[in-house]
Design a protein around this motif. Structure first.
Motif, PDB file in Angstrom:
ATOM      1  N   VAL A  97       0.863  -1.181   0.000  1.00 53.02           N
ATOM      2  CA  VAL A  97       0.000   0.000   0.000  1.00 53.02           C
ATOM      3  C   VAL A  97       0.899   1.230   0.000  1.00 53.02           C
ATOM      4  CG1 VAL A  97      -1.710   1.333   1.297  1.00 53.02           C
ATOM      5  CG2 VAL A  97      -1.866  -1.165   1.230  1.00 53.02           C
ATOM      6  N   ALA A  98       0.595   2.155  -0.919  1.00 50.33           N
ATOM      7  CA  ALA A  98       1.320   3.425  -0.976  1.00 50.33           C
ATOM      8  C   ALA A  98       0.363   4.545  -0.610  1.00 50.33           C
ATOM      9  CB  ALA A  98       1.891   3.649  -2.365  1.00 50.33           C
ATOM     10  N   LEU A  99       0.721   5.300   0.394  1.00 54.27           N
ATOM     11  CA  LEU A  99      -0.059   6.466   0.808  1.00 54.27           C
ATOM     12  C   LEU A  99       0.641   7.705   0.264  1.00 54.27           C
ATOM     13  CD1 LEU A  99      -0.791   5.423   4.497  1.00 54.27           C
ATOM     14  CD2 LEU A  99      -2.129   4.927   2.431  1.00 54.27           C
ATOM     15  N   VAL A 100       0.015   8.321  -0.723  1.00 57.04           N
ATOM     16  CA  VAL A 100       0.601   9.463  -1.420  1.00 57.04           C
ATOM     17  C   VAL A 100      -0.165  10.714  -1.011  1.00 57.04           C
ATOM     18  CG1 VAL A 100       1.046  10.475  -3.699  1.00 57.04           C
ATOM     19  CG2 VAL A 100       1.308   7.999  -3.349  1.00 57.04           C
ATOM     20  N   ARG A 101       0.550  11.771  -0.780  1.00 57.34           N
ATOM     21  CA  ARG A 101      -0.059  13.040  -0.368  1.00 57.34           C
ATOM     22  C   ARG A 101       0.104  14.061  -1.482  1.00 57.34           C
ATOM     23  NH1 ARG A 101      -0.108  15.661   4.966  1.00 57.34           N
ATOM     24  NH2 ARG A 101      -0.944  13.668   5.657  1.00 57.34           N
ATOM     25  N   TRP A 102      -0.996  14.743  -1.820  1.00 61.42           N
ATOM     26  CA  TRP A 102      -0.964  15.869  -2.747  1.00 61.42           C
ATOM     27  C   TRP A 102      -0.879  17.131  -1.910  1.00 61.42           C
ATOM     28  CZ3 TRP A 102       0.326  17.823  -7.052  1.00 61.42           C
ATOM     29  CH2 TRP A 102      -0.210  19.024  -7.520  1.00 61.42           C
ATOM     30  N   THR A 103       0.202  17.880  -2.050  1.00 59.03           N
ATOM     31  CA  THR A 103       0.420  19.064  -1.221  1.00 59.03           C
ATOM     32  C   THR A 103      -0.223  20.314  -1.801  1.00 59.03           C
ATOM     33  OG1 THR A 103       2.470  19.726  -2.328  1.00 59.03           O
ATOM     34  CG2 THR A 103       2.663  18.126  -0.506  1.00 59.03           C
ATOM     35  N   GLY A 104      -0.785  20.188  -2.977  1.00 57.50           N
ATOM     36  CA  GLY A 104      -1.294  21.357  -3.679  1.00 57.50           C
ATOM     37  C   GLY A 104      -0.330  21.828  -4.742  1.00 57.50           C
ATOM     38  N   ARG A 105       0.912  21.362  -4.631  1.00 55.24           N
ATOM     39  CA  ARG A 105       1.952  21.705  -5.596  1.00 55.24           C
ATOM     40  C   ARG A 105       2.624  20.472  -6.187  1.00 55.24           C
ATOM     41  NH1 ARG A 105       5.241  26.466  -5.232  1.00 55.24           N
ATOM     42  NH2 ARG A 105       3.872  28.173  -4.700  1.00 55.24           N
ATOM     43  N   ARG A 106       2.693  19.413  -5.379  1.00 54.50           N
ATOM     44  CA  ARG A 106       3.387  18.207  -5.837  1.00 54.50           C
ATOM     45  C   ARG A 106       2.909  17.010  -5.033  1.00 54.50           C
ATOM     46  NH1 ARG A 106       8.338  16.919  -2.770  1.00 54.50           N
ATOM     47  NH2 ARG A 106       8.380  18.265  -0.969  1.00 54.50           N
ATOM     48  N   TYR A 107       3.268  15.828  -5.528  1.00 56.38           N
ATOM     49  CA  TYR A 107       2.962  14.583  -4.830  1.00 56.38           C
ATOM     50  C   TYR A 107       4.156  14.186  -3.974  1.00 56.38           C
ATOM     51  CZ  TYR A 107      -1.022  14.087  -7.927  1.00 56.38           C
ATOM     52  OH  TYR A 107      -2.199  14.293  -8.583  1.00 56.38           O
ATOM     53  N   VAL A 108       3.854  13.591  -2.825  1.00 54.91           N
ATOM     54  CA  VAL A 108       4.886  13.132  -1.895  1.00 54.91           C
ATOM     55  C   VAL A 108       4.485  11.736  -1.433  1.00 54.91           C
ATOM     56  CG1 VAL A 108       5.986  13.559   0.342  1.00 54.91           C
ATOM     57  CG2 VAL A 108       5.329  15.488  -1.115  1.00 54.91           C
ATOM     58  N   LEU A 109       5.439  10.831  -1.406  1.00 60.03           N
ATOM     59  CA  LEU A 109       5.175   9.504  -0.849  1.00 60.03           C
ATOM     60  C   LEU A 109       5.171   9.636   0.657  1.00 60.03           C
ATOM     61  CD1 LEU A 109       4.659   6.516  -1.230  1.00 60.03           C
ATOM     62  CD2 LEU A 109       7.128   6.170  -1.392  1.00 60.03           C
ATOM     63  N   TRP A 110       3.990   9.613   1.241  1.00 59.86           N
ATOM     64  CA  TRP A 110       3.816   9.830   2.679  1.00 59.86           C
ATOM     65  C   TRP A 110       4.251   8.607   3.458  1.00 59.86           C
ATOM     66  CZ3 TRP A 110       3.427  14.360   4.650  1.00 59.86           C
ATOM     67  CH2 TRP A 110       2.989  14.527   5.944  1.00 59.86           C
ATOM     68  N   ARG A 111       3.726   7.431   3.046  1.00 63.69           N
ATOM     69  CA  ARG A 111       4.116   6.158   3.674  1.00 63.69           C
ATOM     70  C   ARG A 111       4.019   5.074   2.625  1.00 63.69           C
ATOM     71  NH1 ARG A 111       0.629   4.762   8.682  1.00 63.69           N
ATOM     72  NH2 ARG A 111       2.053   3.009   8.750  1.00 63.69           N
ATOM     73  N   TYR A 112       4.958   4.134   2.699  1.00 65.91           N
ATOM     74  CA  TYR A 112       4.913   2.966   1.826  1.00 65.91           C
ATOM     75  C   TYR A 112       4.920   1.734   2.716  1.00 65.91           C
ATOM     76  CZ  TYR A 112       5.520  -0.021  -2.171  1.00 65.91           C
ATOM     77  OH  TYR A 112       5.330  -0.968  -3.136  1.00 65.91           O
ATOM     78  N   LEU A 113       3.852   0.958   2.631  1.00 65.84           N
ATOM     79  CA  LEU A 113       3.684  -0.206   3.506  1.00 65.84           C
ATOM     80  C   LEU A 113       3.949  -1.477   2.714  1.00 65.84           C
ATOM     81  CD1 LEU A 113       0.351   1.141   5.012  1.00 65.84           C
ATOM     82  CD2 LEU A 113       2.629   1.362   6.012  1.00 65.84           C
ATOM     83  N   THR A 114       5.132  -2.026   2.890  1.00 66.03           N
ATOM     84  CA  THR A 114       5.542  -3.225   2.171  1.00 66.03           C
ATOM     85  C   THR A 114       4.854  -4.455   2.767  1.00 66.03           C
ATOM     86  OG1 THR A 114       7.700  -2.221   1.734  1.00 66.03           O
ATOM     87  CG2 THR A 114       7.546  -4.620   1.508  1.00 66.03           C
ATOM     88  N   GLY A 115       4.229  -5.234   1.903  1.00 62.32           N
ATOM     89  CA  GLY A 115       3.546  -6.454   2.365  1.00 62.32           C
ATOM     90  C   GLY A 115       2.405  -6.162   3.306  1.00 62.32           C
ATOM     91  N   ALA A 116       1.773  -5.018   3.150  1.00 63.10           N
ATOM     92  CA  ALA A 116       0.722  -4.601   4.076  1.00 63.10           C
ATOM     93  C   ALA A 116      -0.526  -5.460   3.995  1.00 63.10           C
ATOM     94  CB  ALA A 116       0.353  -3.138   3.819  1.00 63.10           C
ATOM     95  N   LEU A 117      -0.773  -6.035   2.839  1.00 63.77           N
ATOM     96  CA  LEU A 117      -1.952  -6.855   2.635  1.00 63.77           C
ATOM     97  C   LEU A 117      -1.499  -8.279   2.377  1.00 63.77           C
ATOM     98  CD1 LEU A 117      -3.860  -4.471   0.227  1.00 63.77           C
ATOM     99  CD2 LEU A 117      -4.006  -4.569   2.702  1.00 63.77           C
ATOM    100  N   SER A 118      -1.857  -9.173   3.286  1.00 64.45           N
ATOM    101  CA  SER A 118      -1.398 -10.555   3.094  1.00 64.45           C
ATOM    102  C   SER A 118      -2.547 -11.472   2.758  1.00 64.45           C
ATOM    103  CB  SER A 118      -0.698 -11.056   4.346  1.00 64.45           C
ATOM    104  OG  SER A 118      -1.503 -10.850   5.477  1.00 64.45           O
TER     105      SER A 118
END
Length: 118
Positions: A97-118
């Motif tokens: 799962v990748a949690l991406v944040r739109w700051t209003g100017r650009r995208y930022v990878l807020w959190r990346y959850l490796t193997g979050a869904l099993s």
């Protein structure tokens, strides 16, 4: 929000490709739903659920939006993807799962959850 979500998926795909990941599919659909990104990271097939949110969102940057029902559908969709692409079946797989944040100017990878869904 649809444009923000698609923009986040596009941005994340490009971001991971710059790190050497190979894009196998983007917004791949089947009867169980949609896989946002399917990528090859080295010798691992990675199914990525991307949640893109603006600051001040209500659902923990998208993490709370991934329900048990959605997890099951993602797992089923991943199984169908592999059944239709046998060249990838022999490799290990995971659901991230990748949690991406739109700051209003650009995208930022807020959190990346490796193997979050099993």
């Amino acid at each position: 929000m649809l444009d923000t979500g698609r923009g986040g998926e596009n941005w994340l795909a490009a971001h991971l490709q710059r790190q050497g990941w190979q894009l196998l599919a983007h917004r791949w659909r089947c009867q169980w739903g949609e896989l946002d990104l399917v990528m090859l990271a080295g010798e691992v097939v990675v199914f990525i659920e991307v949640k893109t949110r603006k600051a001040g969102n209500w659902d923990a940057d998208g993490a709370a939006a991934i329900t048990p029902r959605q997890q099951t559908r993602l797992q089923q969709a991943a199984a169908v993807f592999l059944s239709q692409h046998p060249q990838w079946q022999h490799l290990p797989c995971r659901l991230d799962v990748a949690l991406v944040r739109w700051t209003g100017r650009r995208y930022v990878l807020w959190r990346y959850l490796t193997g979050a869904l099993s």
